[in-house]
Design a protein around this motif. Structure first.
Motif: not given
Ligand code: SF4
Ligand code: SF4
Ligand code: FES
Length: 912
Positions: A85-89, A93-95, A114-119, A127-129
């Motif tokens: 799960x953490x890997x997919x999250x 985030x990278x994508x 993309x919205x669906x998969x993000x949720x 975090x990317x700034x």
């Protein structure tokens, strides 16, 4: 089959699948991007990670990409594992590190994968700034918008566009992480299937420009299950409406027909529904002008015309529903009903239905085509007459790579391996047509010839396959050799499709194609037939069985009838203008149509009919599949002065008033039932969709998503009091968000599914929740019912056609007229859509380049063409591959109706 264990539970799955597809087919949710049921796996996005264990005793496991791992027997995986799960999250985030997060202004918002998969992954914190990479966007033409900054580099678009659909002009450019998906430069996307990018791209990079003009969110649209009216293929569509306007068409999944994809004519050609010049109230001609009248007045006037007429004839339409054609037949009597085709075209369509009904070979569905390993196209330019068939043929060619991979035990979802192995290999397709086609690159061999010579080639192929079929006399050596090559290749195939149709304007070509299919069948081979016909309900009208327009004209010309009722048909597209003018001058004209055609403009009485968006009805596709389309919205809700009814409703009403009786048909089901009862060949059409009585847990099916907003304010410009929603007596669908919706997708028959939605799945990917296996068939069966199947008692040795034509001989100074078609412009209704206009080729005529050279006519020169006494001036196109001795007249706006099969003379036009 294989047993797999997912989070401790045992499941039986198809062992040939990958784990992602297997789990999705079980109804389990795993996020994914680059995988697509039609495109296979490339393992590039890393979004579908799961934890896989060696066996039940393995407590450590390892992360694998579920789209790249086989669903082998004894597999143990976890979707819920914390590390997975953490890997997919993290992956999402990278994508999204360069993604603009512009959902509020993005047209994809609300139906975005993309919205669906993000949720779904739970990624909630950004975090990317740093500065984000940005791109310039391109103008890709009238259909597709482009916003490259939203790209997550999943590569689905290029894999679909280039590999699946065969497009050349969309690619990926750049270096390192700076990748760009677009054209080499601004310009119209050339593929006839570019619109599917809007559904294939999981983000808002490619959007529907026709929708952008009048945009709203998916959840704010009202939908209905519908059928494309663009050609005879019958693709299933999901049209969406807001404020009484059709706003968009998306694909509606049908596992036997179009599955994931539409052509651009079907997707973007809906604008005729919104055109402002449509008749939206009944009209009567007074002082030479059409003026609006009430429905009752119109019915009364029409009934009086019927009663006082010396004789009435009715002309039906291959673009109108079975119910509407039948209502006309009932109004004027079977003997006075004519089916709406021009004589020559009608004869071809009738021959097509005869071949399918009486011969031993079934019609192919689109899915059926894709499973073939050889094809022979005889005389039909399918990209322009039945575009989705062209895309299916491309999958035939690509199937060789899958087959080669299978021989090496590589599963069919390993997209890269398959592409590498089969890079230079295709299943054989032979294409024999009068001119070059857009799928010639798929062909093992192409042939250009006049229709008679194409037919002779077909007859010769059939005769080699089964010598009991007709032989061809005086065949030249080259054609004989070619016929042998084709016959041997088809005999070596496991399954062949023979593709032909009415496009060449030649019954001999259809007969020759039938002979090839029948000969293969007689030799025990598996074979299916695709016979394209001109319009969405050409087959349906042919099954009703009536004479052509020419017979109707003769009745009026002979003075046997003085009143003409025309149903959804522009006669000027069916016969020379002078003849139509003469006929209309002798008859009182009643027209029932949803477009202000040249014919409608001359009506004394004009009934404002519903287009497919405002009406219900049944069509029969070239597969012989009866399919129901349903009303998307009730126009009078937004414009109370509007009086639009189904054509069958108007015509049945006229009959009732004329007879002084109450109407017998209270709803669509009554009309459908009577058609089925009276027409033995249409007996099963009621099975095309459930009746109006159908309910799920006591509820109708909602046309609107349950998040539909603004309902109480939609008519506030007219009145602040919200009226009751329109009631739909005709169907089991409700004009409301209240009712059964996509939550319990599996309960709903496919024919009654207006749009796809499932919890957590707002994008078109949610269709996966409506199928038995992902990419398979709709739960409960695909929509529609096949009403044409080979005769059960068809003889083993078929009744071969035996009228082999003589070889074509070009005559000096004269050219044989053949029709040519274009995906954009040749179909009457879509040609009226605004976004189509810049894609419709300019009116022209075409000659073989050498023939034009011999006449001293340059490309683009204005030429005078004389056909059957009709003279037209049009610019000339020199076609390198058009068979010599032919003159191609395109079916395009600005080109007058001309009889094909006649002779033409061509010369430079004075003043050119
Ligand atoms: S444009 Fe869309 S489909 Fe293409 S790579 Fe980017 S996100 Fe994927
Ligand atoms: S192939 Fe024909 S039926 Fe299918 S989307 Fe295109 S025009 Fe419509
Ligand atoms: S969906 Fe599996 S890696 Fe992209």
């Amino acid at each position: 089959m294989a047993i797999i264990h997912v989070d401790g539970k045992e499941h039986t799955v198809d062992g040939a699948d990958n784990l992602l597809k297997a789990c999705l087919s079980l109804g389990l949710d795993i996020p994914y991007f680059c995988w697509h049921p039609a495109l296979g796996s490339v393992g590039s996005c890393r979004q579908c990670a799961v934890k896989q264990y060696r066996d039940q005793n393995d407590t450590v496991g390892r992360i694998v990409m579920s789209c790249m791992a086989p669903a082998s027997d004894g597999t143990w995986i976890s979707i819920d594992d914390a590390e997975a799960k953490s890997f997919r999250e993290s992956v999402i985030e990278w994508l999204m590190s360069n993604h603009p997060h512009d959902c509020p202004v993005c047209e994809e918002g609300g139906h975005c994968h993309l919205q669906d998969m993000t949720v779904m992954t739970g990624h909630a914190e950004r975090k990317y700034r740093f500065t984000k990479r940005t791109h310039n966007n391109q103008d890709l033409g009238p259909f597709i918008g482009h916003e490259m900054n939203r790209c997550i580099a999943c590569y689905r678009c290029v894999r679909y566009y280039k590999d699946y659909a065969g497009g050349k002009d969309l690619g990926v450019y750049g270096s390192a992480s700076r990748v760009y998906f677009g054209r080499a430069e601004d310009g119209v996307l050339e593929s006839e299937f570019s619109g599917n990018l809007t559904e294939v791209c999981p983000t808002g990079v490619f959007t529907d420009k026709t929708h952008s003009e009048r945009y709203n969110r998916k959840w704010d649209m009202q939908f209905a299950p519908s059928i494309c009216q663009g050609c005879s293929v019958g693709c299933n569509i999901s049209p969406g409406e807001r404020y009484g306007e059709l706003r968009r068409i998306e694909n509606r999944y049908n596992g036997t027909v179009n599955h994931h994809f539409l052509c651009d004519r079907g997707r973007f050609g809906y604008g005729f529904v919104n055109n402002t010049d449509r008749p939206r109230q009944p009209m009567i001609k007074r002082d030479g002008k059409l003026v609006t009248i009430s429905a009752d007045e119109a019915l009364l006037n029409a009934a009086n015309l019927m009663k006082t007429a010396k004789g009435v004839v009715g002309i039906g339409s291959p673009r109108a529903s079975l119910e509407s054609n039948f209502a006309l037949r009932q109004l004027v009597g079977a003997a006075n009903y004519f089916d709406g085709h021009a004589a020559a075209e009608g004869a071809l369509v009738k021959r097509v239905t005869e071949v399918l009904r009486t011969g031993p070979v079934p019609a192919a569905s689109l899915r059926g085509i894709e499973s073939a390993d050889a094809a022979f196209v005889l005389g039909e330019d399918v990209m322009n007459t039945a575009p989705r068939v062209a895309m299916a043929l491309r999958q035939v060619a690509r199937g060789r790579a899958t087959q080669m991979a299978a021989e090496k035990h590589i599963p069919d979802w390993q997209a890269i391996a398959i592409a590498d192995i089969g890079m230079h290999h295709k299943h054989p397709i032979f294409i024999a047509t009068t001119d070059a086609t857009r799928i010639d690159e798929l062909a093992k061999e192409t042939v250009r010839a006049a229709p008679a010579d194409l037919a002779r080639l077909g007859y010769a192929v059939a005769n080699i396959i089964d010598p009991a079929s007709s032989a061809v006399a005086d065949l030249d050596a080259a054609t004989a050799e070619r016929a042998k090559r084709i016959a041997e290749t088809l005999l070596a195939a496991t399954k062949t499709v023979i593709v032909s149709g009415t496009g060449a304007g030649s019954e001999s070509v259809i007969n020759a194609a039938a002979n090839v299919a029948w000969a293969l069948h007689a030799r025990g081979k598996t074979v299916e037939l695709v016979l394209a016909v001109p319009e969405a309900n050409s087959i349906g009208t042919a099954l009703i069985g009536a004479s052509s327009i020419d017979e109707a004209f003769k009745a009026i010309e002979a003075g046997k009838a003085d009143t003409l009722v025309v149903l959804e048909n522009d006669l000027y597209r069916r016969a020379p203008k002078a003849r139509v003018d003469a006929v209309l001058a002798k008859a009182k004209l009643v027209v029932v149509d949803h477009q202000m055609t040249d014919t409608a403009a001359q009506a004394e009485l004009l009934f404002s009919a519903g287009s497919f968006a405002e009406a219900d009805g049944t069509l029969v596709s070239n597969e012989g599949r009866a399919q129901r389309y349903f009303q998307v919205y009730e126009p009078s809700y937004y414009k109370p002065e509007t009086v639009i009814r189904e054509s069958w409703n108007w015509l049945h009403g006229v009959r009732a008033v004329a007879l002084g009786q109450p109407t017998v048909w209270a709803q669509l089901d009554d009309a459908t039932a009577e058609v089925a009862a009276v027409m033995p060949m249409l007996a099963r059409i009621a099975e095309a969709a459930p009746s109006a009585k159908f309910r799920i847990t006591g509820m109708k099916i909602a046309r609107e998503p349950h998040r539909y907003s603004g309902r109480t304010a939609m008519r506030a410009n007219l009145s602040v009091h919200e009226p009751r929603q329109p009631q739909d007596a005709d169907t089991a669908l409700a004009f409301s968000m209240e009712g059964h919706n996509g939550v319990q997708a599996g309960d709903r028959p496919a024919a009654l599914t207006p749009f796809a939605w499932a919890p957590g799945w707002n994008s078109p990917q949610s269709w996966n929740k409506y199928t038995d296996t992902v990419g398979g068939h709709s739960l409960g069966g695909d929509a529609g019912v096949r009403i044409i199947e080979p005769a059960a008692n068809a003889p083993k040795v078929p009744a071969y056609a035996n009228h082999v034509p003589t070889a074509f001989k070009a005559t000096t100074g004269e050219f044989l007229v053949v029709a040519s078609q274009h995906i954009f412009g040749s179909e009457e209704l879509s040609a009226k859509a605004a976004p189509m206009q810049s894609r419709i080729p300019a009116a022209h005529v075409a000659l073989n380049a050498a023939d034009a050279e011999a006449l001293g006519l340059a490309d683009g020169a204005l030429v005078a063409v004389t056909i059957d006494g009709l003279s037209v001036k049009l610019p000339l196109q020199r076609h390198a591959e058009l068979a010599s001795g032919l003159l191609a007249m395109p079916l395009l706006p600005g080109v007058p109706f001309t009889l094909t099969g006649g002779k033409a003379t061509v010369s430079g036009a004075a003043g050119a």
